[in-house]
Every structure is written in C-alpha cells, then in structure tokens.
Design a protein around this motif. Structure first.
Motif, PDB file in Angstrom:
ATOM      1  N   GLN A  24     -14.547   7.483  -1.198  1.00  0.00           N
ATOM      2  CA  GLN A  24     -13.796   6.812  -2.262  1.00  0.00           C
ATOM      3  C   GLN A  24     -12.359   6.535  -1.822  1.00  0.00           C
ATOM      4  OE1 GLN A  24     -14.135   8.644  -6.120  1.00  0.00           O
ATOM      5  NE2 GLN A  24     -16.357   8.824  -5.960  1.00  0.00           N
ATOM      6  N   LEU A  25     -11.797   7.446  -1.053  1.00  0.00           N
ATOM      7  CA  LEU A  25     -10.435   7.248  -0.560  1.00  0.00           C
ATOM      8  C   LEU A  25     -10.348   6.039   0.362  1.00  0.00           C
ATOM      9  CD1 LEU A  25      -9.279  10.904   0.168  1.00  0.00           C
ATOM     10  CD2 LEU A  25      -8.440   9.371  -1.616  1.00  0.00           C
ATOM     11  N   GLU A  26     -11.405   5.799   1.126  1.00  0.00           N
ATOM     12  CA  GLU A  26     -11.412   4.663   2.053  1.00  0.00           C
ATOM     13  C   GLU A  26     -11.236   3.333   1.329  1.00  0.00           C
ATOM     14  OE1 GLU A  26     -14.074   6.022   5.868  1.00  0.00           O
ATOM     15  OE2 GLU A  26     -15.138   5.265   4.108  1.00  0.00           O
ATOM     16  N   GLU A  27     -11.588   3.301   0.057  1.00  0.00           N
ATOM     17  CA  GLU A  27     -11.495   2.065  -0.715  1.00  0.00           C
ATOM     18  C   GLU A  27     -10.094   1.833  -1.286  1.00  0.00           C
ATOM     19  OE1 GLU A  27     -14.658   2.038  -3.578  1.00  0.00           O
ATOM     20  OE2 GLU A  27     -16.147   2.607  -2.056  1.00  0.00           O
ATOM     21  N   LEU A  28      -9.231   2.819  -1.199  1.00  0.00           N
ATOM     22  CA  LEU A  28      -7.875   2.691  -1.730  1.00  0.00           C
ATOM     23  C   LEU A  28      -6.963   1.986  -0.738  1.00  0.00           C
ATOM     24  CD1 LEU A  28      -7.370   6.280  -3.195  1.00  0.00           C
ATOM     25  CD2 LEU A  28      -7.957   4.191  -4.455  1.00  0.00           C
ATOM     26  N   PRO A  29      -5.873   1.421  -1.230  1.00  0.00           N
ATOM     27  CA  PRO A  29      -4.875   0.842  -0.316  1.00  0.00           C
ATOM     28  C   PRO A  29      -4.306   1.924   0.605  1.00  0.00           C
ATOM     29  CG  PRO A  29      -4.455   0.184  -2.598  1.00  0.00           C
ATOM     30  CD  PRO A  29      -5.532   1.230  -2.631  1.00  0.00           C
ATOM     31  N   GLU A  32      -1.823   4.518  -0.796  1.00  0.00           N
ATOM     32  CA  GLU A  32      -2.437   5.560  -1.631  1.00  0.00           C
ATOM     33  C   GLU A  32      -3.216   6.553  -0.765  1.00  0.00           C
ATOM     34  OE1 GLU A  32      -4.478   4.275  -5.203  1.00  0.00           O
ATOM     35  OE2 GLU A  32      -3.160   2.517  -5.309  1.00  0.00           O
ATOM     36  N   GLN A  33      -3.890   6.064   0.256  1.00  0.00           N
ATOM     37  CA  GLN A  33      -4.591   6.959   1.177  1.00  0.00           C
ATOM     38  C   GLN A  33      -3.611   7.925   1.820  1.00  0.00           C
ATOM     39  OE1 GLN A  33      -7.161   5.113   4.076  1.00  0.00           O
ATOM     40  NE2 GLN A  33      -7.903   3.599   2.607  1.00  0.00           N
ATOM     41  N   ASP A  34      -2.475   7.396   2.267  1.00  0.00           N
ATOM     42  CA  ASP A  34      -1.468   8.242   2.909  1.00  0.00           C
ATOM     43  C   ASP A  34      -0.894   9.269   1.939  1.00  0.00           C
ATOM     44  OD1 ASP A  34      -1.825   7.034   5.345  1.00  0.00           O
ATOM     45  OD2 ASP A  34      -0.021   5.776   5.206  1.00  0.00           O
ATOM     46  N   ILE A  36      -2.371  10.613  -0.707  1.00  0.00           N
ATOM     47  CA  ILE A  36      -3.377  11.654  -0.952  1.00  0.00           C
ATOM     48  C   ILE A  36      -3.555  12.521   0.288  1.00  0.00           C
ATOM     49  CG2 ILE A  36      -5.825  12.058  -1.448  1.00  0.00           C
ATOM     50  CD1 ILE A  36      -5.651   9.553  -3.299  1.00  0.00           C
TER      51      ILE A  36
END
Length: 85
Positions: A24-29, A32-34, A36
């Motif tokens: 799910q994180l892979e789908e974020l910009p 936002e990934q950074d 989290i």
C-alpha cells in the motif's frame, strides 16, 4: 529442524501484514513514502535504544528487586492503594 535455525529463518521472513502495508505504501507519493519510512526507522531506533538501556540496567534492577524482597520479608513494607485503610 533445530529451534535456533528455525528462529533465525523466521526473523528473515517478512510477515504478510508487513508485505500488505508495504504494498500500500508503494502506491503513495514519494514524499509520503519517505515520511512513513522515517517514522518506521525512528520507531525501530527507539526500540533498539530501549533494549540497550534495559540490557545495561538489568544487574541494577535485580539488586533493587532483591532489596525490596528483603524489605517485604522483614515486614518493613505495608500494602497501600485505593482499597487499603
């Protein structure tokens, strides 16, 4: 299989829940990934520091616990709390 080997192998395996979270994180910009990822790394570092801190104080905590047990055996400690007179 030897238990130590099983434990070592188990720690190398990512759980399904973690895999799901990362998917799910892979789908974020990227930003936002950074953000989290930074939170996760901070939490892991905090856990490591707590583990190290507790490891360094185990001997001292053991001595304090023994002192408390001696105080209880000697009758120098009494119960207290909301239900005590």
């Amino acid at each position: 299989m030897d238990r130590q080997i099983a434990v070592a192998q188990d720690t190398k395996t990512m759980t399904q829940l973690l895999q799901q979270a990362l998917a799910q994180l892979e789908e974020l910009p990227a930003a936002e990934q950074d953000a989290i990822a930074a939170l996760i790394l901070e939490e892991l570092d905090d856990e490591r520091r707590w583990d190290e801190s507790f490891a360094r104080t185990q001997e001292q905590l053991g001595r304090i616990a023994e002192q408390v047990r001696q105080e209880i055996r000697a009758g120098r400690v009494r119960a207290f709390g909301p239900d005590e007179p």
